[in-house]
Design a protein around this motif. Sequence first.
Motif, mmCIF file in Angstrom:
data_model
loop_
_atom_site.group_PDB
_atom_site.id
_atom_site.type_symbol
_atom_site.label_atom_id
_atom_site.label_comp_id
_atom_site.label_asym_id
_atom_site.label_seq_id
_atom_site.Cartn_x
_atom_site.Cartn_y
_atom_site.Cartn_z
ATOM 1 N N ASP A 24 0.782 -1.190 -0.175
ATOM 2 C CA ASP A 24 0.042 0.015 0.020
ATOM 3 C C ASP A 24 0.838 1.328 0.029
ATOM 4 O OD1 ASP A 24 -2.492 -1.229 0.060
ATOM 5 O OD2 ASP A 24 -2.556 -1.563 2.342
ATOM 6 N N ASP A 28 0.941 3.996 -2.940
ATOM 7 C CA ASP A 28 0.742 5.326 -2.485
ATOM 8 C C ASP A 28 1.746 6.405 -2.880
ATOM 9 O OD1 ASP A 28 -1.589 4.996 -1.309
ATOM 10 O OD2 ASP A 28 -0.640 5.091 0.795
ATOM 11 N N GLN A 31 1.387 7.241 -6.714
ATOM 12 C CA GLN A 31 0.279 7.976 -6.991
ATOM 13 C C GLN A 31 1.313 9.734 -6.840
ATOM 14 O OE1 GLN A 31 -2.643 7.794 -7.974
ATOM 15 N NE2 GLN A 31 -2.120 5.561 -8.022
#
Length: 183
Positions: A24, A28, A31
């Motif tokens: 995760d 992130d 992004q």
Amino acid sequence: MSTSASAGSAAPSPGADTSGSVTDRLVDANQDYAAAFTDPGMDARPVLRVAVVACMDARLDLHAALGLELGDCHTVRNAGGVVTDDVIRSLTISQRALGTRSVVLIHHTGCGLESLTEEFRHELEMEVGQRPTWAVEAFRDVDQDVRQSMQKVRTSPFLLHTDDVRGFVFDVKTGLLREIDGS
């Protein structure tokens, strides 16, 4: 240089979600990366026409250690940086389809393969009930394994360019490369 290990000791920012998995966290981070990303307009052919084969060890920051930029080289990594059939496959594609001419092989000091043996395969077989089809490729002498890797590349019938094959040992304590005489 900040590493995840050293960055992990810092307190998270207020409101930061610390419950996610490592994956995760990586998604992130992507992004953020993608938000600032611009297409560099490159194709898959490395600018320097070189392929680097190295160990997967997390202590080797190959681009920084070699002064490489995005698009400069093909990078093939595995446990030990050993030249396996799959490495020859990747190098063959790199040379024949994508134009590389040079091969740089990089092993390193303190490699985990120096402490393993082929007994590892037997232990896996006892644990899971199936013998792995692959070899561990463990070694005791890093210099000799670099020489063997250079020889495998130089004698592969699939590779077109075997005259510029050089091997090195990266010192994980100093960051320096030591060239291995492959003759």
